[in-house]
Scaffold this motif. Structure first.
Motif, mmCIF file in Angstrom:
data_model
loop_
_atom_site.group_PDB
_atom_site.id
_atom_site.type_symbol
_atom_site.label_atom_id
_atom_site.label_comp_id
_atom_site.label_asym_id
_atom_site.label_seq_id
_atom_site.Cartn_x
_atom_site.Cartn_y
_atom_site.Cartn_z
ATOM 1 N N ARG A 52 0.752 -1.219 0.006
ATOM 2 C CA ARG A 52 -0.190 -0.018 0.114
ATOM 3 C C ARG A 52 1.087 1.384 0.157
ATOM 4 N NH1 ARG A 52 -3.159 -1.698 3.307
ATOM 5 N NH2 ARG A 52 -2.364 -0.944 5.427
ATOM 6 N N GLY A 53 2.093 1.134 0.526
ATOM 7 C CA GLY A 53 2.818 2.280 0.866
ATOM 8 C C GLY A 53 3.582 2.527 -0.575
ATOM 9 N N ALA A 54 4.078 1.490 -0.991
ATOM 10 C CA ALA A 54 4.826 1.606 -2.402
ATOM 11 C C ALA A 54 3.815 1.959 -3.611
ATOM 12 C CB ALA A 54 5.569 0.277 -2.849
ATOM 13 N N ALA A 55 2.478 1.713 -3.400
ATOM 14 C CA ALA A 55 1.542 1.939 -4.387
ATOM 15 C C ALA A 55 1.132 3.365 -4.617
ATOM 16 C CB ALA A 55 0.210 1.056 -4.424
ATOM 17 N N SER A 56 1.423 3.999 -3.206
ATOM 18 C CA SER A 56 1.058 5.492 -3.061
ATOM 19 C C SER A 56 2.469 6.468 -3.358
ATOM 20 C CB SER A 56 0.443 5.716 -1.831
ATOM 21 O OG SER A 56 -0.804 4.651 -1.572
ATOM 22 N N SER A 57 3.365 5.780 -3.653
ATOM 23 C CA SER A 57 4.668 6.447 -3.746
ATOM 24 C C SER A 57 4.792 7.610 -4.780
ATOM 25 C CB SER A 57 5.697 5.578 -3.895
ATOM 26 O OG SER A 57 6.987 6.339 -4.094
ATOM 27 N N ASP A 58 5.137 8.937 -4.710
ATOM 28 C CA ASP A 58 5.498 9.627 -5.881
ATOM 29 C C ASP A 58 6.264 9.182 -6.926
ATOM 30 O OD1 ASP A 58 3.385 11.461 -4.918
ATOM 31 O OD2 ASP A 58 4.781 12.955 -4.218
ATOM 32 N N SER A 59 7.142 8.451 -6.326
ATOM 33 C CA SER A 59 8.191 8.264 -7.480
ATOM 34 C C SER A 59 7.737 7.088 -8.125
ATOM 35 C CB SER A 59 9.503 7.436 -6.731
ATOM 36 O OG SER A 59 9.180 6.347 -5.850
ATOM 37 N N VAL A 60 6.765 6.419 -7.678
ATOM 38 C CA VAL A 60 6.092 5.267 -8.705
ATOM 39 C C VAL A 60 5.101 6.255 -9.709
ATOM 40 C CG1 VAL A 60 4.338 3.502 -8.597
ATOM 41 C CG2 VAL A 60 6.151 3.382 -7.058
ATOM 42 N N TRP A 61 4.305 6.922 -9.201
ATOM 43 C CA TRP A 61 3.411 7.380 -9.905
ATOM 44 C C TRP A 61 3.903 8.658 -11.094
ATOM 45 C CZ3 TRP A 61 -1.375 5.453 -11.084
ATOM 46 C CH2 TRP A 61 -1.676 4.469 -10.041
ATOM 47 N N GLU A 62 5.010 9.056 -10.542
ATOM 48 C CA GLU A 62 5.833 10.148 -11.488
ATOM 49 C C GLU A 62 5.937 9.330 -12.844
ATOM 50 O OE1 GLU A 62 7.637 13.741 -12.534
ATOM 51 O OE2 GLU A 62 6.996 13.396 -10.349
ATOM 52 N N LYS A 63 6.549 8.022 -12.586
ATOM 53 C CA LYS A 63 6.754 7.209 -13.759
ATOM 54 C C LYS A 63 5.590 6.947 -14.583
ATOM 55 C CE LYS A 63 11.316 6.995 -12.876
ATOM 56 N NZ LYS A 63 12.295 7.437 -13.894
ATOM 57 N N LYS A 64 4.366 6.993 -14.036
ATOM 58 C CA LYS A 64 3.161 6.699 -14.874
ATOM 59 C C LYS A 64 2.422 7.942 -15.610
ATOM 60 C CE LYS A 64 3.491 2.407 -13.657
ATOM 61 N NZ LYS A 64 4.194 1.639 -14.651
ATOM 62 N N LEU A 65 2.880 8.977 -15.230
ATOM 63 C CA LEU A 65 2.200 10.312 -15.739
ATOM 64 C C LEU A 65 3.054 10.537 -16.988
ATOM 65 C CD1 LEU A 65 2.255 12.388 -12.574
ATOM 66 C CD2 LEU A 65 0.386 11.718 -13.957
ATOM 67 N N PRO A 66 2.397 11.140 -18.098
ATOM 68 C CA PRO A 66 3.034 11.528 -19.315
ATOM 69 C C PRO A 66 4.256 12.409 -19.191
ATOM 70 C CG PRO A 66 0.924 12.510 -19.053
ATOM 71 C CD PRO A 66 1.207 11.452 -18.030
ATOM 72 N N SER A 67 5.150 12.538 -20.014
ATOM 73 C CA SER A 67 6.098 13.530 -19.747
ATOM 74 C C SER A 67 5.671 15.068 -19.817
ATOM 75 C CB SER A 67 7.191 13.492 -21.025
ATOM 76 O OG SER A 67 6.641 13.510 -22.417
ATOM 77 N N ASN A 68 4.419 15.252 -20.482
ATOM 78 C CA ASN A 68 3.913 16.775 -20.448
ATOM 79 C C ASN A 68 2.857 16.959 -19.566
ATOM 80 O OD1 ASN A 68 1.920 14.916 -21.886
ATOM 81 N ND2 ASN A 68 1.339 16.621 -23.076
ATOM 82 N N TYR A 69 2.825 16.074 -18.619
ATOM 83 C CA TYR A 69 1.736 16.170 -17.624
ATOM 84 C C TYR A 69 1.418 17.355 -16.953
ATOM 85 C CZ TYR A 69 4.323 15.792 -13.179
ATOM 86 O OH TYR A 69 5.246 16.258 -12.037
#
Length: 298
Positions: A52-69
């Motif tokens: 749950r902690g890893a799945a909420s990490s900013d470092s994880v979701w930063e990679k899922k966002l598009p480069s132009n978010y």
């Protein structure tokens, strides 16, 4: 015979047990889930505290966002996103964001994080649109923009549009969403009227696109056959997307300008009875996934 499911989640019921999923460091979990889709990440978050902690990490979701978010966020008031985590920003951007006076929408695909776009008929240049003898605007909940342009009759049929945006690198597909015949709702059912539908079986409609870096694509479709039915083995009276072509974005800077058109300008005959909803610009892989999903329904 191996560990039980409760052991995997760290529940030993008072007995000594070996390592469980709960013993995996959160940093290791984060490295693993970087390779998963956003939906898979959210499902894994239910396993235990580390996931749950890893799945909420900013470092994880930063990679899922598009480069132009950030370009997408700039379309919103700052107070809507300034205090949000990257996971919440992903959720925010997966909902359509209106811009250009509400005539265009942009959003990210929930499975891939790829940028998608739609442009309303109101955001395009339509020949004769000001003359109610030819065109009318129809309010409807069948359009994501809640309005479509309906052609009664015209000799020179032409619809043009343009958008300039910082699209992330990738292959994109552009298509028109149109409907042969006028439609309405009766007792909650989709009902079609074809009293104005004519001329589309005589000559094909030409579709084209071009980009600011010189890419071009074009194609032609007969919107109706000799009997007045839609081409492609489908029944008339339904929304259909007509693919115009594909284009490649190599980098987000400078921004890509895309122009498109749909025209039938042979003035030897009139044509009419068609609804123009919107143009879609969708990443090629997202388009293919939706196409496969639609095919599975039939």
């Amino acid at each position: 015979m191996g560990l039980s499911f409760s052991n995997l989640n760290g529940d030993t019921n008072g007995f000594a047990a070996g390592p469980s999923l709960g013993d995996i460091p959160e940093s290791c979990v984060a490295c693993v889930i970087l390779h998963l889709t956003p939906l898979e990440i959210c499902n894994l978050a239910r396993l235990n505290r580390a996931f749950r902690g890893a799945a909420s990490s900013d470092s994880v979701w930063e990679k899922k966002l598009p480069s132009n978010y950030q370009d997408l966020l700039d379309l919103l008031p700052p107070e809507r996103y300034q205090s949000l985590s990257k996971k919440d920003i992903f959720a925010l951007l997966s909902r359509p964001i209106l811009f250009d006076d509400g005539n265009k929408e942009v959003w990210i695909d929930r499975l891939t994080g790829r940028v998608c776009m739609a442009i309303s008929a109101r955001g395009m240049a339509i020949t004769g649109i000001e003359d109610r003898r030819y065109w009318n605007w129809i309010a409807t909940d069948e359009s994501r923009f809640h309005v479509v342009a309906y052609l009664q009759q015209i000799w020179w049929f032409e619809v043009d549009g343009m958008v300039r945006f910082n699209l992330p690198p990738g292959i994109y597909c552009l298509s028109f969403k149109i409907h042969l015949g006028r439609f309405s709702k009766r007792l909650g059912r989709h009902v079609c009227h074809f009293e104005h539908t004519h001329g589309w079986e005589l000559k094909p409609v030409r579709f084209s696109l071009s980009t600011s870096d010189g890419q071009e694509a074009s194609c032609e479709y007969y919107l109706a056959d000799k009997g007045g039915e839609k081409m492609g083995g489908e029944h008339k009276g339904f929304w259909r997307e007509y693919k115009v072509g594909e284009f490649v974005v190599g980098c987000s800077e400078p921004s890509t300008e895309v122009r498109w058109s749909m025209k039938q300008i042979d003035c030897t005959h009139s044509k009419g009875g068609i609804c123009v909803d919107s143009v879609f610009i969708i990443p090629f892989d997202v388009k293919q996934r939706k196409k496969r999903k639609a095919a599975m329904k039939y």
